[in-house]
Design a protein around this motif. Structure first.
Motif, mmCIF file in Angstrom:
data_model
loop_
_atom_site.group_PDB
_atom_site.id
_atom_site.type_symbol
_atom_site.label_atom_id
_atom_site.label_comp_id
_atom_site.label_asym_id
_atom_site.label_seq_id
_atom_site.Cartn_x
_atom_site.Cartn_y
_atom_site.Cartn_z
ATOM 1 N N THR A 7 10.785 4.597 39.937
ATOM 2 C CA THR A 7 10.788 3.901 38.649
ATOM 3 C C THR A 7 9.415 3.939 38.005
ATOM 4 N N VAL A 8 8.393 3.660 38.790
ATOM 5 C CA VAL A 8 7.023 3.662 38.271
ATOM 6 C C VAL A 8 6.634 5.065 37.807
ATOM 7 N N LEU A 9 6.967 6.074 38.585
ATOM 8 C CA LEU A 9 6.592 7.440 38.228
ATOM 9 C C LEU A 9 7.337 7.924 36.984
ATOM 10 N N ASP A 10 8.604 7.594 36.880
ATOM 11 C CA ASP A 10 9.361 7.959 35.675
ATOM 12 C C ASP A 10 8.767 7.277 34.446
ATOM 13 N N ALA A 11 8.400 6.012 34.600
ATOM 14 C CA ALA A 11 7.770 5.278 33.496
ATOM 15 C C ALA A 11 6.424 5.898 33.155
ATOM 16 N N ALA A 12 5.672 6.295 34.173
ATOM 17 C CA ALA A 12 4.353 6.896 33.942
ATOM 18 C C ALA A 12 4.480 8.192 33.154
ATOM 19 N N THR A 24 -3.763 5.684 28.390
ATOM 20 C CA THR A 24 -2.795 4.816 29.043
ATOM 21 C C THR A 24 -3.513 3.923 30.055
ATOM 22 N N SER A 25 -3.244 2.639 29.997
ATOM 23 C CA SER A 25 -3.834 1.711 30.974
ATOM 24 C C SER A 25 -2.815 1.416 32.069
ATOM 25 N N MET A 26 -3.301 0.875 33.154
ATOM 26 C CA MET A 26 -2.391 0.453 34.224
ATOM 27 C C MET A 26 -1.453 -0.634 33.687
ATOM 28 N N LEU A 29 1.449 0.936 32.063
ATOM 29 C CA LEU A 29 2.395 1.434 33.070
ATOM 30 C C LEU A 29 3.244 0.301 33.643
ATOM 31 N N CYS A 30 2.607 -0.847 33.891
ATOM 32 C CA CYS A 30 3.349 -2.010 34.390
ATOM 33 C C CYS A 30 4.431 -2.416 33.395
ATOM 34 N N GLU A 31 4.048 -2.466 32.135
ATOM 35 C CA GLU A 31 4.990 -2.894 31.099
ATOM 36 C C GLU A 31 6.165 -1.918 31.004
ATOM 37 N N ASP A 49 -3.718 8.326 41.565
ATOM 38 C CA ASP A 49 -2.620 8.229 42.539
ATOM 39 C C ASP A 49 -1.276 8.475 41.864
ATOM 40 N N ILE A 50 -1.125 7.959 40.661
ATOM 41 C CA ILE A 50 0.130 8.138 39.929
ATOM 42 C C ILE A 50 0.329 9.608 39.569
ATOM 43 N N LEU A 51 -0.727 10.283 39.131
ATOM 44 C CA LEU A 51 -0.614 11.709 38.815
ATOM 45 C C LEU A 51 -0.224 12.516 40.048
ATOM 46 N N ARG A 52 -0.834 12.196 41.188
ATOM 47 C CA ARG A 52 -0.463 12.887 42.428
ATOM 48 C C ARG A 52 0.998 12.600 42.779
ATOM 49 N N GLY A 53 1.405 11.350 42.579
ATOM 50 C CA GLY A 53 2.797 10.987 42.835
ATOM 51 C C GLY A 53 3.766 11.729 41.927
ATOM 52 N N LEU A 54 3.398 11.899 40.665
ATOM 53 C CA LEU A 54 4.246 12.632 39.716
ATOM 54 C C LEU A 54 4.438 14.077 40.146
#
Length: 196
Positions: A7-12, A24-26, A29-31, A49-54
């Motif tokens: 969910t977080v990665l799709d939102a990111a 983009t701020s953290m 991403l939370c919102e 970390d989010i970019l690596r996760g994506l």
């Protein structure tokens, strides 16, 4: 990967494509993901970390689709088309639709070399697997399956990065497929040329 991480990665991806990585701020991403800051930080320390996760998430999705659809790809040409589509064409199309694609690409390249190399290796392995039945012919042509698989993966990726437009990109992939088929099968019958 947990459902929360997905969910977080799709939102990111959605937020990065709209505003770019830098802007983009953290909190953004939370919102978008509908999670608290603490929940986000429990899994992802920062945007890197989010970019690596994506990269990992979309590599995994592409490989799952390739594995699922590979039984329907009846010959090497169809197998390469499937791999190219999931490995580079879809990503190319996604990037072309992003208003801040260059920012996203620069961000991913700056912080995610290890993730990008891992992704490249996983796609090279899939290409290796489809080429292995043709090892004797590939060897007779002075190549190794390993080297050819690596070349195909890197060339397909480079074609997307340097294409003038989508038509040029697809023409480059057709040329790469033709070269690959020639290395694996010898001269290719005219029917293959007319497929595309």
């Amino acid at each position: 990967m947990t459902e929360l991480e997905k969910t977080v990665l799709d939102a990111a991806l959605h937020v990065f494509s709209r505003y770019g990585v830098k802007r983009t701020s953290m909190g953004d991403l939370c919102e978008e993901a509908g999670v608290s800051r603490q929940t986000l930080y429990n899994r992802f320390r920062n945007k890197d970390d989010i970019l690596r996760g994506l990269i990992g998430r979309y590599t995994e999705l592409a490989l799952e689709e390739i594995a699922e659809e590979m039984p329907n790809a009846t010959d090497l040409a169809a197998q390469l088309d499937l791999i190219f589509d999931r490995m580079v064409v879809r990503g190319y199309d996604t990037m072309q639709a992003m208003p801040n694609a260059q920012d996203f690409i620069a961000g991913a390249n700056a912080v995610s070399q290890e993730a990008l190399q891992c992704s490249a290796g996983r796609f090279s392995s899939v290409i290796y697997d489809v080429l292995m039945p043709y090892e004797a012919s590939i060897t007779r042509n002075g190549l190794s399956v390993d080297t050819l698989a690596d070349f195909i993966q890197r060339s397909a990726k480079a074609a997307g990065m340097h294409a003038l437009d989508r038509d040029h990109f697809l023409a480059q992939l057709r040329t790469l497929k033709q070269l690959s088929l020639t290395a694996a099968l010898g001269p290719v019958p005219d029917a293959i040329h007319k497929e595309d």
